[in-house]
Design a protein around this motif. Sequence first.
Motif, short mmCIF file in Angstrom:
data_model
loop_
_atom_site.label_atom_id
_atom_site.label_comp_id
_atom_site.label_asym_id
_atom_site.label_seq_id
_atom_site.Cartn_x
_atom_site.Cartn_y
_atom_site.Cartn_z
N VAL A 52 0.86 -1.18 0.00
CA VAL A 52 0.00 0.00 0.00
C VAL A 52 0.89 1.23 0.00
O VAL A 52 1.79 1.35 0.84
CB VAL A 52 -0.94 0.02 1.23
CG1 VAL A 52 -1.75 1.31 1.26
CG2 VAL A 52 -1.84 -1.20 1.23
N PHE A 53 0.63 2.13 -0.96
CA PHE A 53 1.30 3.42 -1.01
C PHE A 53 0.33 4.43 -0.39
O PHE A 53 -0.85 4.44 -0.76
CB PHE A 53 1.59 3.82 -2.45
CG PHE A 53 2.58 2.92 -3.13
CD1 PHE A 53 3.94 3.20 -3.10
CD2 PHE A 53 2.16 1.79 -3.82
CE1 PHE A 53 4.86 2.37 -3.73
CE2 PHE A 53 3.07 0.96 -4.46
CZ PHE A 53 4.41 1.25 -4.41
N LEU A 60 5.28 10.42 1.38
CA LEU A 60 4.71 9.22 0.78
C LEU A 60 5.29 8.02 1.52
O LEU A 60 6.50 7.87 1.64
CB LEU A 60 5.07 9.13 -0.71
CG LEU A 60 4.56 7.87 -1.42
CD1 LEU A 60 3.03 7.87 -1.46
CD2 LEU A 60 5.12 7.79 -2.83
N TRP A 61 4.41 7.18 2.02
CA TRP A 61 4.80 5.98 2.76
C TRP A 61 4.46 4.75 1.92
O TRP A 61 3.55 4.78 1.10
CB TRP A 61 4.02 5.90 4.07
CG TRP A 61 4.44 6.89 5.09
CD1 TRP A 61 4.12 8.23 5.12
CD2 TRP A 61 5.25 6.65 6.23
NE1 TRP A 61 4.69 8.81 6.22
CE2 TRP A 61 5.39 7.87 6.92
CE3 TRP A 61 5.87 5.51 6.73
CZ2 TRP A 61 6.11 7.99 8.08
CZ3 TRP A 61 6.60 5.62 7.90
CH2 TRP A 61 6.72 6.85 8.57
N ILE A 62 5.17 3.66 2.19
CA ILE A 62 4.81 2.36 1.64
C ILE A 62 4.71 1.39 2.80
O ILE A 62 5.51 1.44 3.75
CB ILE A 62 5.83 1.85 0.60
CG1 ILE A 62 5.34 0.51 0.02
CG2 ILE A 62 7.22 1.75 1.18
CD1 ILE A 62 6.16 0.02 -1.16
N ARG A 63 3.70 0.53 2.74
CA ARG A 63 3.52 -0.50 3.76
C ARG A 63 3.41 -1.84 3.06
O ARG A 63 2.64 -1.99 2.10
CB ARG A 63 2.26 -0.22 4.57
CG ARG A 63 1.92 -1.28 5.59
CD ARG A 63 0.74 -0.89 6.47
NE ARG A 63 -0.32 -0.17 5.81
CZ ARG A 63 -1.34 -0.71 5.18
NH1 ARG A 63 -1.44 -2.03 5.08
NH2 ARG A 63 -2.28 0.03 4.61
N ARG A 82 7.75 2.35 5.54
CA ARG A 82 8.81 3.35 5.52
C ARG A 82 8.44 4.48 4.58
O ARG A 82 7.56 4.34 3.74
CB ARG A 82 10.15 2.75 5.12
CG ARG A 82 10.24 2.32 3.67
CD ARG A 82 11.58 1.81 3.29
NE ARG A 82 12.45 2.90 2.82
CZ ARG A 82 13.62 2.72 2.29
NH1 ARG A 82 14.11 1.50 2.17
NH2 ARG A 82 14.35 3.72 1.87
N VAL A 83 9.13 5.59 4.73
CA VAL A 83 8.93 6.75 3.87
C VAL A 83 9.66 6.52 2.55
O VAL A 83 10.77 5.97 2.53
CB VAL A 83 9.46 8.04 4.56
CG1 VAL A 83 9.43 9.22 3.60
CG2 VAL A 83 8.66 8.35 5.81
N LEU A 84 9.03 6.94 1.46
CA LEU A 84 9.65 6.87 0.14
C LEU A 84 10.07 8.28 -0.28
O LEU A 84 9.37 9.25 0.00
CB LEU A 84 8.67 6.32 -0.89
CG LEU A 84 8.27 4.86 -0.71
CD1 LEU A 84 7.16 4.50 -1.70
CD2 LEU A 84 9.47 3.95 -0.90
N VAL A 85 11.20 8.37 -0.94
CA VAL A 85 11.69 9.66 -1.41
C VAL A 85 11.70 9.67 -2.94
O VAL A 85 11.63 8.61 -3.58
CB VAL A 85 13.11 9.96 -0.87
CG1 VAL A 85 13.10 10.07 0.64
CG2 VAL A 85 14.10 8.91 -1.32
N ASP A 86 11.81 10.86 -3.50
CA ASP A 86 11.89 11.01 -4.94
C ASP A 86 13.03 10.17 -5.49
O ASP A 86 14.14 10.21 -4.98
CB ASP A 86 12.10 12.49 -5.28
CG ASP A 86 12.10 12.75 -6.77
OD1 ASP A 86 11.19 12.24 -7.45
OD2 ASP A 86 13.01 13.44 -7.25
N GLY A 87 12.74 9.38 -6.51
CA GLY A 87 13.76 8.53 -7.13
C GLY A 87 13.84 7.12 -6.56
O GLY A 87 14.56 6.28 -7.10
#
Length: 142
Positions: A52-53, A60-63, A82-87
């Motif tokens: 799940v985003f 922006l998190w992903i689980r 965790r948190v997602l970053v650009d790239g």
Amino acid sequence: MTVSVTERTAFALVWPAGACVLVGGRCSALAGRSPKAQIRVSHPTVSREQAVFERRGDLLWIRSAHVTVPTSVDGETLWGERVLVDGAQVWLAEGPVVQVRELRGVLWSNAGSGPATAEERQSLAVELGVAPDSLAVLFEDD
């Protein structure tokens, strides 16, 4: 309802078949083989509900939604969230790689239709390298 246009920050999830853009502070998108998934992945190793985003404010998190078939972020197995970053690059099991892109300064309609004009949608699709008809926009106002 009065339609207004504002400049927003969004996140795009780009994969080989298209892109999904998350706008607003509380959007989420399920990735997997399930018919209810916003990011439909038809790869045999991807579970029905793989990951799940989720937008939480400006992040922006992903689980990980499946413990048997792991999701990886930038080459590291994801346990929990965790948190997602650009790239960032996300591997859904052994399926396609999802590229995370942060988008700033795009004009969005508060009507939930995404980019304010057809030209904005076309421009966004070109920037992401996808066909305009493969661009899904998920909008939930802050």
